[in-house]
Design a protein around this motif. Structure first.
Motif, PDB file in Angstrom:
ATOM      1  N   LEU A   1     -23.316  98.898  22.644  1.00 51.81           N
ATOM      2  CA  LEU A   1     -24.134  99.807  21.829  1.00 51.81           C
ATOM      3  C   LEU A   1     -24.753  99.156  20.597  1.00 51.81           C
ATOM      4  CD1 LEU A   1     -22.224 103.227  22.006  1.00 51.81           C
ATOM      5  CD2 LEU A   1     -24.347 102.557  23.152  1.00 51.81           C
ATOM      6  N   PRO A   2     -24.092  98.236  19.915  1.00 48.07           N
ATOM      7  CA  PRO A   2     -24.742  97.650  18.739  1.00 48.07           C
ATOM      8  C   PRO A   2     -26.113  97.028  19.037  1.00 48.07           C
ATOM      9  CG  PRO A   2     -22.410  97.162  18.686  1.00 48.07           C
ATOM     10  CD  PRO A   2     -22.692  97.805  20.036  1.00 48.07           C
ATOM     11  N   SER A   3     -26.277  96.465  20.232  1.00 48.74           N
ATOM     12  CA  SER A   3     -27.582  95.895  20.569  1.00 48.74           C
ATOM     13  C   SER A   3     -28.482  96.892  21.292  1.00 48.74           C
ATOM     14  CB  SER A   3     -27.417  94.635  21.425  1.00 48.74           C
ATOM     15  OG  SER A   3     -26.730  94.927  22.625  1.00 48.74           O
ATOM     16  N   LEU A   4     -27.893  97.776  22.092  1.00 51.76           N
ATOM     17  CA  LEU A   4     -28.704  98.726  22.854  1.00 51.76           C
ATOM     18  C   LEU A   4     -29.150  99.930  22.031  1.00 51.76           C
ATOM     19  CD1 LEU A   4     -26.747  98.825  26.247  1.00 51.76           C
ATOM     20  CD2 LEU A   4     -28.882  97.613  25.754  1.00 51.76           C
ATOM     21  N   PHE A   5     -28.353 100.280  21.025  1.00 49.27           N
ATOM     22  CA  PHE A   5     -28.636 101.480  20.217  1.00 49.27           C
ATOM     23  C   PHE A   5     -28.439 101.138  18.738  1.00 49.27           C
ATOM     24  CE2 PHE A   5     -27.459 105.663  18.393  1.00 49.27           C
ATOM     25  CZ  PHE A   5     -28.590 106.380  18.757  1.00 49.27           C
ATOM     26  N   PRO A   6     -29.400 100.427  18.154  1.00 46.84           N
ATOM     27  CA  PRO A   6     -29.251  99.988  16.761  1.00 46.84           C
ATOM     28  C   PRO A   6     -29.550 101.069  15.724  1.00 46.84           C
ATOM     29  CG  PRO A   6     -31.306  99.165  17.668  1.00 46.84           C
ATOM     30  CD  PRO A   6     -30.601  99.872  18.794  1.00 46.84           C
ATOM     31  N   ALA A   7     -29.907 102.272  16.156  1.00 45.41           N
ATOM     32  CA  ALA A   7     -30.270 103.320  15.202  1.00 45.41           C
ATOM     33  C   ALA A   7     -29.134 103.598  14.217  1.00 45.41           C
ATOM     34  CB  ALA A   7     -30.657 104.604  15.935  1.00 45.41           C
ATOM     35  N   TYR A   8     -27.913 103.651  14.734  1.00 43.42           N
ATOM     36  CA  TYR A   8     -26.726 103.763  13.886  1.00 43.42           C
ATOM     37  C   TYR A   8     -25.515 103.314  14.708  1.00 43.42           C
ATOM     38  CZ  TYR A   8     -26.017 108.324  16.209  1.00 43.42           C
ATOM     39  OH  TYR A   8     -25.851 109.321  17.124  1.00 43.42           O
ATOM     40  N   ASP A   9     -24.381 103.179  14.068  1.00 49.89           N
ATOM     41  CA  ASP A   9     -23.203 102.636  14.740  1.00 49.89           C
ATOM     42  C   ASP A   9     -22.460 103.738  15.495  1.00 49.89           C
ATOM     43  OD1 ASP A   9     -21.140 101.093  15.610  1.00 49.89           O
ATOM     44  OD2 ASP A   9     -20.226 100.785  13.648  1.00 49.89           O
ATOM     45  N   ALA A  10     -22.768 103.870  16.782  1.00 51.62           N
ATOM     46  CA  ALA A  10     -22.142 104.893  17.626  1.00 51.62           C
ATOM     47  C   ALA A  10     -20.892 104.374  18.332  1.00 51.62           C
ATOM     48  CB  ALA A  10     -23.152 105.396  18.662  1.00 51.62           C
ATOM     49  N   LYS A  11     -20.677 103.085  18.296  1.00 56.07           N
ATOM     50  CA  LYS A  11     -19.552 102.479  19.021  1.00 56.07           C
ATOM     51  C   LYS A  11     -18.197 103.075  18.635  1.00 56.07           C
ATOM     52  CE  LYS A  11     -17.390  97.975  19.830  1.00 56.07           C
ATOM     53  NZ  LYS A  11     -17.426  96.526  19.474  1.00 56.07           N
ATOM     54  N   PRO A  12     -17.884 103.258  17.344  1.00 59.69           N
ATOM     55  CA  PRO A  12     -16.557 103.780  16.989  1.00 59.69           C
ATOM     56  C   PRO A  12     -16.238 105.150  17.580  1.00 59.69           C
ATOM     57  CG  PRO A  12     -17.616 102.829  15.073  1.00 59.69           C
ATOM     58  CD  PRO A  12     -18.655 102.879  16.162  1.00 59.69           C
ATOM     59  N   PHE A  13     -17.260 105.992  17.747  1.00 60.94           N
ATOM     60  CA  PHE A  13     -17.035 107.324  18.307  1.00 60.94           C
ATOM     61  C   PHE A  13     -16.409 107.218  19.695  1.00 60.94           C
ATOM     62  CE2 PHE A  13     -18.703 110.724  21.091  1.00 60.94           C
ATOM     63  CZ  PHE A  13     -18.038 111.803  20.509  1.00 60.94           C
ATOM     64  N   PHE A  14     -16.952 106.322  20.527  1.00 64.54           N
ATOM     65  CA  PHE A  14     -16.449 106.171  21.891  1.00 64.54           C
ATOM     66  C   PHE A  14     -15.148 105.370  21.936  1.00 64.54           C
ATOM     67  CE2 PHE A  14     -21.017 106.960  22.478  1.00 64.54           C
ATOM     68  CZ  PHE A  14     -20.934 108.084  23.281  1.00 64.54           C
ATOM     69  N   GLU A  15     -14.996 104.429  21.018  1.00 64.59           N
ATOM     70  CA  GLU A  15     -13.741 103.681  20.953  1.00 64.59           C
ATOM     71  C   GLU A  15     -12.561 104.598  20.649  1.00 64.59           C
ATOM     72  OE1 GLU A  15     -14.554  99.177  19.452  1.00 64.59           O
ATOM     73  OE2 GLU A  15     -14.901 100.749  17.972  1.00 64.59           O
ATOM     74  N   LYS A  16     -12.814 105.636  19.849  1.00 58.58           N
ATOM     75  CA  LYS A  16     -11.747 106.547  19.422  1.00 58.58           C
ATOM     76  C   LYS A  16     -11.515 107.697  20.393  1.00 58.58           C
ATOM     77  CE  LYS A  16     -12.630 105.606  14.532  1.00 58.58           C
ATOM     78  NZ  LYS A  16     -13.197 106.144  13.285  1.00 58.58           N
ATOM     79  N   SER A  17     -12.431 107.903  21.344  1.00 65.16           N
ATOM     80  CA  SER A  17     -12.311 109.040  22.259  1.00 65.16           C
ATOM     81  C   SER A  17     -12.520 108.596  23.700  1.00 65.16           C
ATOM     82  CB  SER A  17     -13.318 110.141  21.902  1.00 65.16           C
ATOM     83  OG  SER A  17     -13.266 111.183  22.858  1.00 65.16           O
ATOM     84  N   ALA A  18     -11.408 108.354  24.393  1.00 63.71           N
ATOM     85  CA  ALA A  18     -11.495 107.975  25.807  1.00 63.71           C
ATOM     86  C   ALA A  18     -12.150 109.074  26.632  1.00 63.71           C
ATOM     87  CB  ALA A  18     -10.103 107.663  26.343  1.00 63.71           C
TER      88      ALA A  18
END
Length: 198
Positions: free
Chosen positions: A99-116
């Motif tokens: 996501l950091p490279s595919l969706f640079p608008a904001y940092d969405a990665k932590p949301f998915f890391e925290k919610s399987a």
């Protein structure tokens, strides 16, 4: 007033109205070049967060087909072996790492890391969308498609994704149809049966 610009009627026929789910294929090979062209078209379909969680295995060689065969239901075996290529449409359970490279608008990665649960739902839903884009892209390029869910996903995962990161969603047989094996078209539900405008 904006004028809508539709694609030609013949293209709509090829993609939807005259396209069929194929159950038999002619022995026509599918080249590497065509597979790459197919992916280069389907990749433009939209996904949530531009996450692109689908992963594809293009099963074409006799060895790979033999590996897939035990996972395919008896009713789907002949068509799968006859298809020019069978695509395993899977999803990446850790798609969010990109996501950091595919969706640079904001940092969405932590949301998915925290919610399987959110990661799984997003991966499955959007890889399903991408599988549909694959079918339409294949039809647009002149191929016929036979999507199927008649297979054992656990066996596919063990054979093709033993590390557990990718998980099979569904299969799509691609090639040139042998219409001698095409069923009569089934009816479709009418608008009023399934939809409303509110």
């Amino acid at each position: 007033m904006t004028t809508l610009q539709s694609i030609p009627e013949a293209a709509l026929d090829q993609l939807f109205r005259k396209a069929r789910t194929v159950h038999a294929f002619k022995p026509v090979p599918i080249t590497d070049e065509l597979i790459h062209k197919l992916y280069d078209l389907l990749k433009w379909g939209p996904t949530a967060f531009n996450a692109q969680p689908a992963r594809y295995v293009f099963v074409r060689s006799e060895e790979a087909k033999a590996k897939l065969k035990p996972a395919v239901s008896a009713g789907n075996t002949a068509q799968t072996l006859a298809a020019g290529v069978t695509v395993i449409v899977a999803h990446d359970s850790r798609f969010y790492e990109h996501l950091p490279s595919l969706f640079p608008a904001y940092d969405a990665k932590p949301f998915f890391e925290k919610s399987a649960e959110a990661a799984q739902a997003t991966a499955f839903r959007n890889s399903s969308l991408q599988g549909a884009y694959l079918i339409l892209a294949a039809r647009a390029l002149g191929l016929d498609a036979g999507p199927q869910s008649g297979f054992n996903a656990d066996l596919v995962d063990k054979a093709f994704f033993p590390d557990g990161r990718y998980r099979a969603n569904f299969l799509v047989n691609l090639g040139v149809a042998d219409h001698a094996g095409t069923f009569e078209r089934g009816p479709r539900l009418a608008f009023d049966d399934v939809a409303e405008i509110v």
